[in-house]
Design an enzyme around this catalytic site. Structure first.
Site, PDB file in Angstrom:
ATOM      1  N   ASP A  12      28.553 -41.482   4.944  1.00  0.00           N
ATOM      2  CA  ASP A  12      27.859 -40.604   5.903  1.00  0.00           C
ATOM      3  C   ASP A  12      26.666 -41.367   6.513  1.00  0.00           C
ATOM      4  OD1 ASP A  12      26.268 -40.608   3.588  1.00  0.00           O
ATOM      5  OD2 ASP A  12      25.522 -38.571   3.938  1.00  0.00           O
ATOM      6  N   ASP A  17      24.128 -46.337   3.713  1.00  0.00           N
ATOM      7  CA  ASP A  17      25.591 -46.408   3.842  1.00  0.00           C
ATOM      8  C   ASP A  17      25.974 -47.623   4.690  1.00  0.00           C
ATOM      9  OD1 ASP A  17      26.695 -43.341   3.156  1.00  0.00           O
ATOM     10  OD2 ASP A  17      24.696 -43.389   4.010  1.00  0.00           O
ATOM     11  N   ASN A  41      24.173 -36.984   5.926  1.00  0.00           N
ATOM     12  CA  ASN A  41      22.858 -37.337   6.462  1.00  0.00           C
ATOM     13  C   ASN A  41      22.645 -36.755   7.856  1.00  0.00           C
ATOM     14  OD1 ASN A  41      21.742 -38.908   4.332  1.00  0.00           O
ATOM     15  ND2 ASN A  41      23.116 -40.589   4.883  1.00  0.00           N
ATOM     16  N   THR A 126      29.869 -42.491  -0.758  1.00  0.00           N
ATOM     17  CA  THR A 126      28.405 -42.625  -0.724  1.00  0.00           C
ATOM     18  C   THR A 126      27.772 -41.495   0.084  1.00  0.00           C
ATOM     19  OG1 THR A 126      28.495 -44.106   1.188  1.00  0.00           O
ATOM     20  CG2 THR A 126      28.536 -45.149  -0.979  1.00  0.00           C
ATOM     21  N   PHE A 167      20.482 -35.716  -3.075  1.00  0.00           N
ATOM     22  CA  PHE A 167      21.014 -35.225  -1.801  1.00  0.00           C
ATOM     23  C   PHE A 167      22.539 -35.041  -1.779  1.00  0.00           C
ATOM     24  CE2 PHE A 167      22.703 -36.014   2.495  1.00  0.00           C
ATOM     25  CZ  PHE A 167      22.102 -34.976   3.194  1.00  0.00           C
ATOM     26  N   ASN A 168      23.307 -36.087  -2.100  1.00  0.00           N
ATOM     27  CA  ASN A 168      24.769 -36.004  -1.929  1.00  0.00           C
ATOM     28  C   ASN A 168      25.371 -34.869  -2.755  1.00  0.00           C
ATOM     29  OD1 ASN A 168      24.801 -38.183  -0.201  1.00  0.00           O
ATOM     30  ND2 ASN A 168      25.219 -39.683  -1.824  1.00  0.00           N
ATOM     31  N   HIS A 240      20.197 -47.046  -1.985  1.00  0.00           N
ATOM     32  CA  HIS A 240      21.069 -46.285  -2.896  1.00  0.00           C
ATOM     33  C   HIS A 240      22.536 -46.716  -2.829  1.00  0.00           C
ATOM     34  CE1 HIS A 240      17.894 -43.198  -3.288  1.00  0.00           C
ATOM     35  NE2 HIS A 240      17.786 -43.223  -1.987  1.00  0.00           N
ATOM     36  N   ASP A 241      23.109 -46.594  -1.614  1.00  0.00           N
ATOM     37  CA  ASP A 241      24.575 -46.680  -1.510  1.00  0.00           C
ATOM     38  C   ASP A 241      25.156 -48.057  -1.840  1.00  0.00           C
ATOM     39  OD1 ASP A 241      24.515 -44.015  -0.895  1.00  0.00           O
ATOM     40  OD2 ASP A 241      24.679 -44.292   1.266  1.00  0.00           O
TER      41      ASP A 241
HETATM   42  C1  BDR Z   1      21.770 -40.477  -0.796  1.00  0.00           C
HETATM   43  O1  BDR Z   1      21.462 -39.533   0.222  1.00  0.00           O
HETATM   44  C2  BDR Z   1      21.511 -40.139   1.491  1.00  0.00           C
HETATM   45  O2  BDR Z   1      20.372 -39.853   2.231  1.00  0.00           O
HETATM   46  C3  BDR Z   1      21.691 -41.616   1.272  1.00  0.00           C
HETATM   47  O3  BDR Z   1      22.550 -42.160   2.253  1.00  0.00           O
HETATM   48  C4  BDR Z   1      22.294 -41.716  -0.116  1.00  0.00           C
HETATM   49  O4  BDR Z   1      23.694 -41.673  -0.077  1.00  0.00           O
HETATM   50  C5  BDR Z   1      20.552 -40.689  -1.656  1.00  0.00           C
HETATM   51  O5  BDR Z   1      20.163 -39.501  -2.249  1.00  0.00           O
HETATM   52 CA    CA Z   2      24.937 -41.905   1.978  1.00  0.00          CA
END
Ligand code: BDR
Ligand code: CA
Length: 310
Positions: A12, A17, A41, A126, A167-168, A240-241
């Protein structure tokens, strides 16, 4: 060299990502067979366009990109423009995509890729897990062709979208719950380790000088740094990703611990919390390898080396 490991990425984009796609494309040990997109996102048309723009920039128009779910399984979409900007990739100027999306939708493309592959394939989601849960629902017969799901999401500890949730997983907790209970082997790269992949000023400089796309990656991180500073007070925004890609590419960089992970779908304060049974208190068999420590130096070396190959 051993045969490259086949992967499908479900993304996303999102700055991190985008960097995850670059890490995968710059790593000859991986063969990125397909890319699917999900709303997260930013809404789906933007995440799809961003994935196409990033692959165009890399010069990988040969990789099919299919759009998937435009909203979570049961809930309204929550987006993160506050973190990634209106476009989802605010910061550097990125040219328009030089190719368009595949005619198939995300689930069809995942299914076709698995059917056509002579070896099992690793899924790397991701973003919110909507497409992956839908794929598992619609194609239980293909589950055995998935060797592992290496996902970015969740947290043993603190959240980043609410005090409890990452978030995810927050965006589509029902999908995440289905994925964690699918019995497909899972590696969870949650905030506990992705926060060890913070790109501070020194790393941003190093990235800037890593190959043709280093400047773009550094500018992504500069934008990300501004929003992370404002929201979380961080100087070093976490990549993160790419950690979920590193977990497949160089598993030695990540220390994991087997745990039973469930997802809170009902709680008022805890929607989307990944409840990780660290001590095995519930006595349930582990369903995930959960990341607990990242070799930070090794991670940045891996990323910079990959970028130099693009
Ligand atoms: C995740 O949330 C998104 O904002 C980032 O792309 C990552 O996958 C981090 O919490
Ligand atoms: Ca992401």
């Amino acid at each position: 060299m051993e045969q490259a490991k086949r992967i499908i990425m479900d993304v996303d984009p999102g700055h991190d990502d985008a960097v995850a796609l670059m890490l995968a494309c710059g790593s000859p040990e991986l063969e990125l067979s397909s890319v699917t997109t999900v709303a997260g996102n930013v809404p789906l048309p933007k995440t799809t366009n961003n994935a196409l723009r990033v692959l165009s920039l890399i010069g990988r128009e040969d990789i099919p990109v299919a759009a998937g779910a435009s909203s979570p399984l049961k809930r309204q979409l929550t987006t993160a423009e506050n973190v990634h900007g209106e476009s989802g990739l605010d910061g550097p100027d990125i040219p328009d995509a030089t190719f368009g999306p595949d005619n198939r939708d995300a689930v069809e493309l995942i299914a076709d890729t698995l059917r056509e592959s002579s070896e099992p394939v690793t899924l790397i989601p991701t973003g919110p897990l909507t497409n992956i849960a839908t794929f598992l629902r619609e194609h239980p017969e293909l589950k055995e062709r998935v060797s592992r799901i290496s996902l970015m999401g969740g947290s043993i500890g603190l959240g980043n979208t609410t005090p409890a949730a990452e978030f995810n997983i927050y965006v589509d907790p029902e999908a995440a719950r289905e994925v964690f209970s699918s019995s497909v082997p899972i590696t969870m790269s949650g905030l506990d380790i992705t926060h060890q992949a913070g790109a501070g000023p020194a790393e941003r400089e190093r990235l800037r000088h890593s190959g043709r796309l280093g400047g773009v990656v550094a500018e992504f991180c500069e934008f990300f740094a501004t929003t992370y500073k404002r929201i979380y007070g961080f100087d070093a925004p976490p990549l993160h990703d790419p950690v979920a890609v590193a977990a497949v590419l160089a598993p030695d960089l990540i220390e994991t611990r087997p745990m039973y992970v469930d997802v809170e779908c009902e709680g008022k304060l805890t929607r989307g919390e990944t409840v990780c049974d660290f001590y095995g208190i519930a006595g349930k068999p582990p369903n995930a390898e959960v990341g607990i420590k990242l070799n930070r130096e090794g991670f940045f070396e891996l990323l910079c080396d990959a970028l130099k190959k693009l």
